[in-house]
Each structure stands twice: as structure tokens, then as C-alpha cells.
Design a protein around this motif. Structure first.
Motif, PDB file in Angstrom:
ATOM      1  N   LEU A   1       0.843  -1.190   0.000  1.00  0.00           N
ATOM      2  CA  LEU A   1       0.000   0.000   0.000  1.00  0.00           C
ATOM      3  C   LEU A   1       0.882   1.245   0.000  1.00  0.00           C
ATOM      4  CD1 LEU A   1      -2.654  -1.084   2.665  1.00  0.00           C
ATOM      5  CD2 LEU A   1      -2.710  -1.421   0.181  1.00  0.00           C
ATOM      6  N   ILE A   2       0.450   2.281  -0.716  1.00  0.00           N
ATOM      7  CA  ILE A   2       1.242   3.500  -0.900  1.00  0.00           C
ATOM      8  C   ILE A   2       0.398   4.706  -0.506  1.00  0.00           C
ATOM      9  CG2 ILE A   2       2.528   4.911  -2.556  1.00  0.00           C
ATOM     10  CD1 ILE A   2       2.593   2.358  -4.358  1.00  0.00           C
ATOM     11  N   GLY A   3       0.991   5.631   0.220  1.00  0.00           N
ATOM     12  CA  GLY A   3       0.328   6.892   0.548  1.00  0.00           C
ATOM     13  C   GLY A   3       1.343   8.012   0.532  1.00  0.00           C
ATOM     14  N   ALA A   4       0.968   9.186  -0.019  1.00  0.00           N
ATOM     15  CA  ALA A   4       1.930  10.283  -0.112  1.00  0.00           C
ATOM     16  C   ALA A   4       1.225  11.633  -0.167  1.00  0.00           C
ATOM     17  CB  ALA A   4       2.811  10.123  -1.352  1.00  0.00           C
ATOM     18  N   PHE A   5       1.932  12.660   0.323  1.00  0.00           N
ATOM     19  CA  PHE A   5       1.474  14.053   0.259  1.00  0.00           C
ATOM     20  C   PHE A   5       2.618  14.903  -0.281  1.00  0.00           C
ATOM     21  CE2 PHE A   5       1.780  18.214   2.407  1.00  0.00           C
ATOM     22  CZ  PHE A   5       0.674  18.832   1.834  1.00  0.00           C
ATOM     23  N   TYR A   6       2.309  15.777  -1.261  1.00  0.00           N
ATOM     24  CA  TYR A   6       3.292  16.665  -1.873  1.00  0.00           C
ATOM     25  C   TYR A   6       2.765  18.096  -1.824  1.00  0.00           C
ATOM     26  CZ  TYR A   6       4.540  12.145  -3.951  1.00  0.00           C
ATOM     27  OH  TYR A   6       4.853  10.823  -4.141  1.00  0.00           O
ATOM     28  N   ARG A   7       3.670  19.046  -1.648  1.00  0.00           N
ATOM     29  CA  ARG A   7       3.285  20.454  -1.668  1.00  0.00           C
ATOM     30  C   ARG A   7       4.352  21.266  -2.392  1.00  0.00           C
ATOM     31  NH1 ARG A   7       0.052  24.377   0.222  1.00  0.00           N
ATOM     32  NH2 ARG A   7       0.960  26.393   0.829  1.00  0.00           N
ATOM     33  N   VAL A   8       3.922  22.201  -3.251  1.00  0.00           N
ATOM     34  CA  VAL A   8       4.838  23.102  -3.933  1.00  0.00           C
ATOM     35  C   VAL A   8       4.392  24.534  -3.706  1.00  0.00           C
ATOM     36  CG1 VAL A   8       3.609  23.169  -6.166  1.00  0.00           C
ATOM     37  CG2 VAL A   8       6.104  23.498  -6.089  1.00  0.00           C
ATOM     38  N   MET A   9       5.375  25.424  -3.570  1.00  0.00           N
ATOM     39  CA  MET A   9       5.129  26.857  -3.416  1.00  0.00           C
ATOM     40  C   MET A   9       6.033  27.588  -4.395  1.00  0.00           C
ATOM     41  SD  MET A   9       5.016  26.943   0.750  1.00  0.00           S
ATOM     42  CE  MET A   9       6.448  25.858   0.823  1.00  0.00           C
ATOM     43  N   VAL A  10       5.439  28.344  -5.316  1.00  0.00           N
ATOM     44  CA  VAL A  10       6.170  29.033  -6.377  1.00  0.00           C
ATOM     45  C   VAL A  10       6.020  30.542  -6.172  1.00  0.00           C
ATOM     46  CG1 VAL A  10       6.463  29.278  -8.870  1.00  0.00           C
ATOM     47  CG2 VAL A  10       5.611  27.119  -7.925  1.00  0.00           C
ATOM     48  N   ASN A  11       7.122  31.270  -6.300  1.00  0.00           N
ATOM     49  CA  ASN A  11       7.056  32.724  -6.073  1.00  0.00           C
ATOM     50  C   ASN A  11       6.545  33.469  -7.301  1.00  0.00           C
ATOM     51  OD1 ASN A  11       9.236  32.697  -7.831  1.00  0.00           O
ATOM     52  ND2 ASN A  11      10.603  33.884  -6.505  1.00  0.00           N
ATOM     53  N   SER A  12       6.482  34.768  -7.215  1.00  0.00           N
ATOM     54  CA  SER A  12       6.091  35.660  -8.320  1.00  0.00           C
ATOM     55  C   SER A  12       4.751  35.278  -8.944  1.00  0.00           C
ATOM     56  CB  SER A  12       7.181  35.685  -9.393  1.00  0.00           C
ATOM     57  OG  SER A  12       8.397  36.154  -8.862  1.00  0.00           O
ATOM     58  N   GLY A  13       3.794  34.947  -8.114  1.00  0.00           N
ATOM     59  CA  GLY A  13       2.457  34.659  -8.614  1.00  0.00           C
ATOM     60  C   GLY A  13       2.270  33.275  -9.181  1.00  0.00           C
ATOM     61  N   GLY A  14       3.279  32.401  -9.014  1.00  0.00           N
ATOM     62  CA  GLY A  14       3.137  31.047  -9.533  1.00  0.00           C
ATOM     63  C   GLY A  14       2.192  30.190  -8.728  1.00  0.00           C
ATOM     64  N   GLY A  15       1.855  30.644  -7.518  1.00  0.00           N
ATOM     65  CA  GLY A  15       0.870  29.947  -6.704  1.00  0.00           C
ATOM     66  C   GLY A  15       1.451  28.749  -5.975  1.00  0.00           C
ATOM     67  N   ASN A  16       0.574  27.971  -5.371  1.00  0.00           N
ATOM     68  CA  ASN A  16       0.964  26.773  -4.653  1.00  0.00           C
ATOM     69  C   ASN A  16      -0.077  25.687  -4.881  1.00  0.00           C
ATOM     70  OD1 ASN A  16      -1.066  26.918  -2.282  1.00  0.00           O
ATOM     71  ND2 ASN A  16      -0.101  28.943  -2.259  1.00  0.00           N
ATOM     72  N   ALA A  17       0.310  24.463  -4.562  1.00  0.00           N
ATOM     73  CA  ALA A  17      -0.607  23.341  -4.778  1.00  0.00           C
ATOM     74  C   ALA A  17      -0.282  22.212  -3.808  1.00  0.00           C
ATOM     75  CB  ALA A  17      -0.504  22.828  -6.217  1.00  0.00           C
ATOM     76  N   ASN A  18      -1.319  21.469  -3.450  1.00  0.00           N
ATOM     77  CA  ASN A  18      -1.183  20.267  -2.631  1.00  0.00           C
ATOM     78  C   ASN A  18      -1.623  19.057  -3.454  1.00  0.00           C
ATOM     79  OD1 ASN A  18      -0.413  21.778  -0.375  1.00  0.00           O
ATOM     80  ND2 ASN A  18      -2.530  21.983   0.345  1.00  0.00           N
ATOM     81  N   LEU A  19      -0.838  17.994  -3.382  1.00  0.00           N
ATOM     82  CA  LEU A  19      -1.133  16.772  -4.118  1.00  0.00           C
ATOM     83  C   LEU A  19      -1.234  15.615  -3.129  1.00  0.00           C
ATOM     84  CD1 LEU A  19      -1.313  15.245  -6.903  1.00  0.00           C
ATOM     85  CD2 LEU A  19       1.177  14.959  -6.729  1.00  0.00           C
ATOM     86  N   TYR A  20      -2.338  14.857  -3.215  1.00  0.00           N
ATOM     87  CA  TYR A  20      -2.564  13.705  -2.343  1.00  0.00           C
ATOM     88  C   TYR A  20      -2.653  12.457  -3.210  1.00  0.00           C
ATOM     89  CZ  TYR A  20      -4.069  17.508   0.739  1.00  0.00           C
ATOM     90  OH  TYR A  20      -4.134  18.674   1.468  1.00  0.00           O
TER      91      TYR A  20
END
Length: 350
Positions: free
Chosen positions: A276-295
Motif C-alpha cells: 500500500l502506498i500513501g503520499a502528500f506533496y506540496r509546492v510553493m512558487v514565487n512571483s504569482g506562480g501559486g501553490n498546490a497540494n497533491l494527495y
């Protein structure tokens, strides 16, 4: 193996090469993997501005379909000659991944107690991130929120890898840019440091990819990349954690110049056949690139040592200015929209 050796010997005779040279290649190995299934992504933005659900065949989402040849020859005194040829392809259409026949690896080298020297084409040093990724770098994984930045290969490569010294190893390479006006234009350089123990592993990977002017002008194609991470195993549970930084200081005014990406995850060996596999990823980009969460949640079930069933599902939550896809693809949602993705299929190795 006997059949392969006979074919090599016959080919050598037809080409005027002494048969003894071909017969000496008794360790030439043909290997590969074929992966295929089905894949779905919601909220894919259409050219007219609307959104729809995309259904398609799945081939490289769980892992690359590929075939290859590799071999070594004992040259005496602890020295070996070696080669590897490897091509990735999509099983759903039977096409190679790109124009090159050997689009993943095509190198020759020498190996001894002092280490290994290789020349040619190889996967990126950053591909070592797969060892830090609980998904093994599936399409829903560590490559997703950096738009495949750590999948850039190395042409014109010169690489040196140290022997394993008490669990420690290192790899350094340069990928020549083939530009007569500058040695830095289009060049890539990288170094990887690894320490492996029975219950844990730590890695540091640093690579740079320059554009046609020798600059770091795009966060996800021509940039500096640093990844730090490790794994820890407790009985049937393996834990993963990593941090990745992208930097493109020469980006045009107003464009993103930095991204911070990190993830946590786990593999659990529920039975000898089922992981079984489980993961959480997060990215934060500057200059208006925004951020995102991946599950992401997934499962691998081994029907045998060679045949495996897989299933993975994930969702990405984008901020107002971000449009990251749930998979490492160009099937992005509109900015600010979430997206659900899933794929399942069969993988057979040979």
C-alpha cells in the motif's frame, strides 16, 4: 542466454569478426517491462476554455515500458568493459518515448575497484529521486508539481561513479552542450551523494540545466535543482521524506524564479504480495506562480515475480494562480481548479 550468445556469435561470423569475441559476451542480457492500463483525469482545460474529463490508455503512468540490452566483459586485472542500451515506449500505441531509438540509455564504459566511467546517454542524476519517492516516481508523484523537471535526460554525457565505500557512494557528470561559441550553453552538470544503511538511506542530488544562452531562465526546464531526502524502514513500514528547491535567477521579469517542493509518504507491506502506498506533496512558487497540494493513494499487487497489478488515485488542490495537473502531464486544469486522476493496469517484466 545460450540463444543470445549463439546469435551474437553468428552475427560476428557474418560481419567478419572472430567468433571467440562474440562468444566471450556470455553475460549480455535482454531485459524489459511492458505496462498498460486505463487512465482518467477530470477538469482538463479544453482549448475553448471549458473543462472536460479525459479517458485514455495508461502506459508510462505507473512506470515506463522499456526494453534494453546490457553486458560486461572481464578485461583482466579487475577491469571490466560495459555497455547498456535502453529504450522507453508507450505500450498503448507502440511508440517510442521521443524520436531516439535508445531514448533512455545508450552508453559504454569501464569499471574497476576505483569506480565506473561511462560515456554516452543516460537518465538524469535527478532520476535518483525515485528512491526518495514513495510512489517510485509514478505520474502522480514527485515529478508532478515540478512539471517533470527531474526527468531531463543527459546526452553527450561523461560520468564517474565511485565504488560503494562503507555505504557511501557518489556520482558526478557533465552533459556537453555541443555549442562552438560557448562551453556552458545547453550544458548540464550534476552530482549525487548517497549513504545507505540496513534500515535507512539519505540522498543529496544537485543538478543544473542551462538554456541556449547558458542561463537559468525557466524554473521547470533551465534551472538549478537541489533535492535532499531520506527513507527509514521499520519492519513492514517504509517512511519517505524529501525537500526539493528549484531556482531560475535569469527568468524574465515577472516570471517565477524559485519553487520549494516537499513531500512525505509511506509504503506498507500488508502481505508478501500487496504493498500500500500513501503520499502528500506540496509546492510553493514565487512571483504569482501559486501553490498546490497533491494527495496520492496506491497499491501494487504481485501476481508473481514478473507480473504485477497496480492502481493509483490522486487529487491536486491548486491556489487561485496555479494550474498544476494531478499527473506529470500537460493535461492541466484551469488556474485555481482542483483535479482528480486515477490509473490502473498490469506490468510485466522480463
Amino acid at each position: 542466454m545460450r540463444n543470445i550468445t549463439r546469435r551474437l556469435a553468428c552475427t560476428a561470423v557474418l560481419c567478419g569478426v572472430p567468433a571467440m569475441d562474440a562468444a566471450a559476451q556470455t553475460n549480455v542480457t535482454l531485459y524489459g517491462r511492458v505496462v498498460a492500463g486505463v487512465d482518467v483525469q477530470t477538469n482538463v482545460q479544453r482549448p475553448d476554455g471549458g473543462s472536460g474529463t479525459l479517458w485514455r490508455g495508461a502506459d508510462n503512468q505507473w512506470g515506463t515500458s522499456m526494453f534494453g540490452l546490457q553486458g560486461t566483459e572481464d578485461l583482466g586485472g579487475g577491469l571490466k568493459g560495459l555497455f547498456q542500451l535502453e529504450s522507453g515506449f508507450g505500450a498503448t500505441k507502440g511508440r517510442t518515448n521521443g524520436d531516439a531509438l535508445f531514448n533512455r540509455r545508450a552508453y559504454v564504459g569501464l569499471q574497476s575497484g576505483w569506480g565506473k566511467l561511462t560515456l554516452g546517454k543516460n537518465l538524469p542524476v535527478a532520476d535518483a529521486v525515485w528512491a526518495l519517492d514513495p510512489t517510485g516516481q509514478q505520474f502522480i508523484g514527485s515529478a508532478t508539481l515540478v512539471r517533470g523537471r527531474n526527468w531531463q535526460g543527459h546526452d553527450n554525457m561523461v560520468a564517474y561513479e565511485t565504488p560503494n565505500l562503507g555505504g557511501f557512494s557518489a556520482l558526478a557528470l557533465t552533459s556537453l552542450g555541443e555549442r562552438p561559441d560557448s562551453a556552458s550553453k545547453l550544458r548540464k552538470d550534476a552530482i549525487s551523494l548517497t549513504y545507505t544503511a540496513p534500515k535507512f538511506e539519505v540522498r543529496a542530488v544537485y543538478d543544473v540545466a542551462r538554456d541556449g544562452n547558458g542561463n537559468y531562465s525557466d524554473l521547470f526546464t533551465a534551472s538549478k535543482e537541489l533535492t535532499l531526502g531520506g527513507t527509514f524502514t521499520i519492519a513492514d513500514l517504509k517512511l519517505f521524506a524529501a525537500y526539493e528547491n528549484l531556482s531560475a535567477p535569469d527568468s524574465p521579469a515577472g516570471a517565477p524564479t524559485r519553487a520549494n517542493h516537499y513531500w512525505l509518504g509511506a509504503n506498507y507491506q500488508l502481505t508478501p504480495a500487496l504493498t500500500l502506498i500513501g503520499a502528500f506533496y506540496r509546492v510553493m512558487v514565487n512571483s504569482g506562480g501559486g501553490n498546490a497540494n497533491l494527495y496520492m493513494l496506491g497499491a501494487n499487487y504481485n501476481l508473481s515475480k514478473r507480473t504485477l497489478l497496480y492502481a493509483s488515485v490522486g487529487t491536486v488542490q491548486n491556489s487561485a494562480t496555479a494550474n498544476f495537473s494531478v499527473e506529470a502531464s500537460n493535461n492541466n486544469p484551469a488556474p485555481g481548479r482542483s483535479q482528480l486522476g486515477a490509473y490502473t493496469g498490469i506490468a510485466h517484466s522480463f
